[in-house]
Design a protein around this motif. Structure first.
Motif, mmCIF file in Angstrom:
data_model
loop_
_atom_site.group_PDB
_atom_site.id
_atom_site.type_symbol
_atom_site.label_atom_id
_atom_site.label_comp_id
_atom_site.label_asym_id
_atom_site.label_seq_id
_atom_site.Cartn_x
_atom_site.Cartn_y
_atom_site.Cartn_z
ATOM 1 N N ARG A 25 0.799 -1.222 0.000
ATOM 2 C CA ARG A 25 0.000 0.000 0.000
ATOM 3 C C ARG A 25 0.831 1.270 0.000
ATOM 4 O O ARG A 25 0.293 2.349 -0.168
ATOM 5 N N ASN A 26 2.110 1.161 0.248
ATOM 6 C CA ASN A 26 2.941 2.351 0.350
ATOM 7 C C ASN A 26 4.214 2.154 -0.451
ATOM 8 O O ASN A 26 4.489 1.075 -0.939
ATOM 9 N N THR A 27 4.965 3.223 -0.565
ATOM 10 C CA THR A 27 6.225 3.160 -1.274
ATOM 11 C C THR A 27 7.343 3.058 -0.250
ATOM 12 O O THR A 27 7.594 3.997 0.508
ATOM 13 N N LEU A 28 8.030 1.925 -0.260
ATOM 14 C CA LEU A 28 9.059 1.692 0.747
ATOM 15 C C LEU A 28 10.216 2.680 0.651
ATOM 16 O O LEU A 28 10.884 2.933 1.648
ATOM 17 N N GLY A 65 30.027 -7.413 6.416
ATOM 18 C CA GLY A 65 30.802 -8.271 5.530
ATOM 19 C C GLY A 65 30.101 -9.562 5.165
ATOM 20 O O GLY A 65 30.540 -10.268 4.249
ATOM 21 N N ARG A 66 29.017 -9.887 5.858
ATOM 22 C CA ARG A 66 28.270 -11.122 5.553
ATOM 23 C C ARG A 66 26.871 -10.821 5.034
ATOM 24 O O ARG A 66 26.337 -11.572 4.221
ATOM 25 N N PHE A 67 26.268 -9.747 5.527
ATOM 26 C CA PHE A 67 24.907 -9.394 5.143
ATOM 27 C C PHE A 67 24.922 -8.168 4.234
ATOM 28 O O PHE A 67 25.749 -7.263 4.416
ATOM 29 N N THR A 68 24.003 -8.138 3.287
ATOM 30 C CA THR A 68 23.879 -7.014 2.371
ATOM 31 C C THR A 68 22.411 -6.624 2.258
ATOM 32 O O THR A 68 21.552 -7.478 2.017
ATOM 33 N N ILE A 69 22.147 -5.332 2.428
ATOM 34 C CA ILE A 69 20.787 -4.822 2.321
ATOM 35 C C ILE A 69 20.685 -3.949 1.077
ATOM 36 O O ILE A 69 21.567 -3.123 0.814
ATOM 37 N N SER A 70 19.605 -4.128 0.334
ATOM 38 C CA SER A 70 19.423 -3.356 -0.894
ATOM 39 C C SER A 70 17.944 -3.108 -1.131
ATOM 40 O O SER A 70 17.083 -3.815 -0.600
ATOM 41 N N ARG A 71 17.700 -2.106 -1.939
ATOM 42 C CA ARG A 71 16.320 -1.799 -2.334
ATOM 43 C C ARG A 71 16.072 -2.293 -3.757
ATOM 44 O O ARG A 71 16.947 -2.224 -4.613
ATOM 45 N N ASP A 72 14.870 -2.767 -3.995
ATOM 46 C CA ASP A 72 14.400 -3.031 -5.345
ATOM 47 C C ASP A 72 13.160 -2.165 -5.516
ATOM 48 O O ASP A 72 12.044 -2.567 -5.171
ATOM 49 N N ASN A 73 13.358 -0.964 -6.018
ATOM 50 C CA ASN A 73 12.247 -0.014 -6.103
ATOM 51 C C ASN A 73 11.179 -0.476 -7.098
ATOM 52 O O ASN A 73 10.004 -0.165 -6.950
ATOM 53 N N ALA A 74 11.583 -1.206 -8.104
ATOM 54 C CA ALA A 74 10.612 -1.701 -9.080
ATOM 55 C C ALA A 74 9.628 -2.677 -8.429
ATOM 56 O O ALA A 74 8.442 -2.709 -8.783
ATOM 57 N N ASN A 76 9.240 -2.684 -5.092
ATOM 58 C CA ASN A 76 8.847 -2.076 -3.817
ATOM 59 C C ASN A 76 9.218 -2.970 -2.643
ATOM 60 O O ASN A 76 8.410 -3.235 -1.737
ATOM 61 N N THR A 77 10.446 -3.449 -2.677
ATOM 62 C CA THR A 77 10.931 -4.326 -1.607
ATOM 63 C C THR A 77 12.291 -3.853 -1.111
ATOM 64 O O THR A 77 13.001 -3.105 -1.791
ATOM 65 N N VAL A 78 12.630 -4.298 0.086
ATOM 66 C CA VAL A 78 13.977 -4.153 0.627
ATOM 67 C C VAL A 78 14.441 -5.565 0.972
ATOM 68 O O VAL A 78 13.746 -6.299 1.681
ATOM 69 N N ASN A 79 15.607 -5.919 0.471
ATOM 70 C CA ASN A 79 16.098 -7.277 0.615
ATOM 71 C C ASN A 79 17.286 -7.347 1.566
ATOM 72 O O ASN A 79 18.114 -6.436 1.607
ATOM 73 N N LEU A 80 17.333 -8.433 2.297
ATOM 74 C CA LEU A 80 18.456 -8.718 3.192
ATOM 75 C C LEU A 80 19.084 -10.016 2.708
ATOM 76 O O LEU A 80 18.510 -11.093 2.869
ATOM 77 N N HIS A 81 20.253 -9.901 2.099
ATOM 78 C CA HIS A 81 20.960 -11.077 1.618
ATOM 79 C C HIS A 81 22.002 -11.471 2.666
ATOM 80 O O HIS A 81 22.861 -10.665 3.024
ATOM 81 N N MET A 82 21.912 -12.707 3.109
ATOM 82 C CA MET A 82 22.762 -13.185 4.191
ATOM 83 C C MET A 82 23.676 -14.299 3.688
ATOM 84 O O MET A 82 23.190 -15.331 3.216
#
Length: 124
Positions: A25-28, A65-74, A76-82
């Motif tokens: 419902r919102n824009t992250l 150094g182990r986790f990476t956080i990124s946005r995927d605006n297309a 509308n998500t925020v990802n945590l890669h571990m």
């Protein structure tokens, strides 16, 4: 803001998982998005987050150094890669959103909106 965290599961030590935080419902990108985790019997702790304007990520020392956080605006998500997961990473992981000032970005109480959590289990 309704948040939905997903992607948890069971993985062996040294493995990888990707968690995703979404809202319909919102824009992250209008929010600072943080990731927190809570292990059994422990307090909920800060893991990392990403700023809303610059999209610069920031991390807690145990996961740097182990986790990476990124946005995927297309999407509308925020990802945590571990990566290189350890048994001590076992916890329920939560995403949260807020509009706090920069100095409060690691403060759990500064986040107004929370998802329901997704369980990550790392087997040693």
């Amino acid at each position: 803001v309704q948040l939905q965290a997903s992607g948890g599961g069971f993985v062996q030590a040294g493995g990888s998982l990707r968690l995703s935080c979404a809202t319909s419902r919102n824009t992250l990108r209008d929010y600072v998005v943080g990731w927190f985790r809570q292990a059994p019997g422990k307090e909920r702790e800060f893991v990392g987050g990403i700023m809303r304007s610059s999209s610069n990520p920031f991390y807690a020392d145990p996961v740097k150094g182990r986790f990476t956080i990124s946005r995927d605006n297309a999407k509308n998500t925020v990802n945590l890669h571990m990566d290189n997961l350890k048994s001590e990473d076992t916890a329920v992981y939560y995403c949260a959103a807020g509009t706090m000032i920069y100095s409060e970005r690691r403060n759990r109480d500064a986040y107004k909106y929370w998802g329901q959590g997704t369980l990550v289990t790392v087997s040693s």
